[in-house]
Write an enzyme that holds these catalytic residues in place. Structure first.
Site, PDB file in Angstrom:
ATOM      1  N   HIS A 111      27.932  27.346  28.241  1.00 23.34           N
ATOM      2  CA  HIS A 111      27.820  28.748  28.636  1.00 23.34           C
ATOM      3  C   HIS A 111      28.702  29.572  27.686  1.00 23.34           C
ATOM      4  O   HIS A 111      29.779  29.128  27.276  1.00 23.34           O
ATOM      5  CB  HIS A 111      28.276  28.959  30.085  1.00 23.34           C
ATOM      6  CG  HIS A 111      27.185  28.703  31.085  1.00 23.34           C
ATOM      7  ND1 HIS A 111      27.433  28.388  32.390  1.00 23.34           N
ATOM      8  CD2 HIS A 111      25.831  28.720  30.948  1.00 23.34           C
ATOM      9  CE1 HIS A 111      26.273  28.228  33.036  1.00 23.34           C
ATOM     10  NE2 HIS A 111      25.292  28.419  32.171  1.00 23.34           N
TER      11      HIS A 111
ATOM     12  N   ASP B 241      30.714  31.985  27.927  1.00 25.76           N
ATOM     13  CA  ASP B 241      32.120  32.317  28.207  1.00 25.76           C
ATOM     14  C   ASP B 241      33.064  31.134  27.954  1.00 25.76           C
ATOM     15  O   ASP B 241      34.278  31.268  28.098  1.00 25.76           O
ATOM     16  CB  ASP B 241      32.305  32.871  29.637  1.00 25.76           C
ATOM     17  CG  ASP B 241      31.806  31.940  30.718  1.00 25.76           C
ATOM     18  OD1 ASP B 241      30.852  31.186  30.470  1.00 25.76           O
ATOM     19  OD2 ASP B 241      32.375  31.971  31.828  1.00 25.76           O
ATOM     20  N   HIS B 242      32.486  29.989  27.531  1.00 22.31           N
ATOM     21  CA  HIS B 242      33.311  28.819  27.182  1.00 22.31           C
ATOM     22  C   HIS B 242      33.122  28.421  25.721  1.00 22.31           C
ATOM     23  O   HIS B 242      33.836  27.558  25.228  1.00 22.31           O
ATOM     24  CB  HIS B 242      32.963  27.632  28.084  1.00 22.31           C
ATOM     25  CG  HIS B 242      33.183  27.934  29.525  1.00 22.31           C
ATOM     26  ND1 HIS B 242      34.241  27.430  30.246  1.00 22.31           N
ATOM     27  CD2 HIS B 242      32.497  28.751  30.375  1.00 22.31           C
ATOM     28  CE1 HIS B 242      34.195  27.912  31.480  1.00 22.31           C
ATOM     29  NE2 HIS B 242      33.147  28.712  31.592  1.00 22.31           N
TER      30      HIS B 242
ATOM     31  N   HIS C 174      39.621  31.150  35.411  1.00 22.28           N
ATOM     32  CA  HIS C 174      38.194  31.511  35.452  1.00 22.28           C
ATOM     33  C   HIS C 174      37.936  32.445  36.650  1.00 22.28           C
ATOM     34  O   HIS C 174      37.088  32.210  37.501  1.00 22.28           O
ATOM     35  CB  HIS C 174      37.328  30.240  35.554  1.00 22.28           C
ATOM     36  CG  HIS C 174      35.889  30.435  35.175  1.00 22.28           C
ATOM     37  ND1 HIS C 174      34.923  30.768  36.103  1.00 22.28           N
ATOM     38  CD2 HIS C 174      35.239  30.332  33.992  1.00 22.28           C
ATOM     39  CE1 HIS C 174      33.751  30.841  35.483  1.00 22.28           C
ATOM     40  NE2 HIS C 174      33.909  30.592  34.212  1.00 22.28           N
TER      41      HIS C 174
END
Ligand SMILES: [Zn+2]
Ligand SMILES: [Zn+2]
Length: 303
Positions: free
Chosen positions: A65, A67-68, A270
């Site tokens: 994903h 955001d990682h 997170h």
């Protein structure tokens, strides 16, 4: 014990914000940095931190994903411009090689140092040195996702200098042999066993990185008796259904997991960008697991 520190470089879920960058945590141990996830602007966060580029030894991406992952191409390219020559190990899910190949093909990405990419196929040990190893387990997200554990190897017991002096063990290599568990013989013929001057072995520390994931048995097993568990806490407890639907945990889910796995310390990260203040998430978790801390961008935690 050698210093072992964690810098939470990015602590937000989904899109980055001015207060919480996307996911990334740096583990600093014995002159090496291991980076877990590399969300957008991770390299900017490294620049703002006390960490040094040159010490980066390996990167572990949990899942693909954005955001990682989105910070990875930029970081890899910047390392080239910093004249890096040392090899860099990169571990991640199936597909990471393809993505990097396409970026290379279209000249988005260029690296002039050896980049060794390993796609994870199964749970187990990924990397081992004389001092530590890193293992992985498959955790429960909406796309394939790996949790990671850094395990320091057991350390020798503490050498009792006073006892050694009393027994007449001279300074130098004989003391080293005792620390390494070998029996020695003194000049006068007396034999000294290691257990006479060296304490019991000290257990190595364990740090677990577990995001993104619903609560799951694999995460509990990975986290068993960890000194520090870094776990996602995207939502507050009242949004449990939504959290689980999207493959996430609430802060109370993380706290229950920490309690069940008997970890020593839990760090929540997170955090959904909907929360200006994440304190309520922390307080909810502390009801279940008191030794819970909240990650903030660029915060340093000692393990
Ligand atoms: Zn995420
Ligand atoms: Zn995700």
């Amino acid at each position: 014990m050698h210093p072992l520190t964690l810098t939470t470089l990015g602590t937000g879920a989904g899109r980055p914000s001015l207060h919480r960058s996307s996911s990334a945590v740096a583990l600093d141990y014995q002159g090496e940095i291991l980076l877990f996830d590399c969300g957008e602007s991770t390299q900017m966060q490294i620049m703002k931190s006390t960490l040094r580029w040159g010490k980066l030894a390996a990167i572990f991406i949990g899942h693909l994903h954005g955001d990682h992952f989105n910070g990875l191409p930029g970081l890899l390219a910047t390392l080239s411009m910093s004249d890096r020559e040392a090899p860099l190990k990169l571990f991640g899910p199936e597909g990471i090689t393809d993505i990097l190949s396409v970026l290379r093909k279209h000249r988005v990405l260029y690296t002039n140092y050896p980049l060794e990419v390993f796609e994870i196929k199964k749970a187990g040990v990924l990397l081992e040195t004389d001092h530590y190893y890193v293992e992985t387990r498959f955790i429960d997200h909406i796309i394939p996702c790996w949790g990671y554990a850094f395990q320091e190897k057991d350390l020798p017991g503490v050498f009792d200098v006073k006892r050694a002096e009393a027994l007449g063990v001279p300074h130098g290599p004989l003391r080293g042999k005792l620390v390494r568990g070998q029996e020695i013989q003194l000049e006068d013929g007396r034999k000294i066993r290691p257990e006479e001057v060296v304490g019991p072995k000290r257990s190595g520390r364990r740090v677990v990185y577990c995001l993104d994931s619903r609560p799951c048995s694999e995460a509990i097993q990975l986290s068993q008796k960890a000194d520090c568990l870094i776990h996602e806490a995207t939502f507050e407890a009242c949004l449990g259904e939504e959290a689980h639907e999207w493959g996430h945990s609430t802060s109370q889910d993380a706290a229950r997991l920490a309690k069940e796995a008997q970890v020593k310390k839990l760090i929540l990260t997170h955090i959904s960008q909907r929360y200006d203040q994440a304190k309520p998430l922390l307080e909810e978790a502390q009801v279940i697991f008191p030794n819970t801390l909240l990650a903030e961008d660029l915060k340093i935690f000692e393990v």
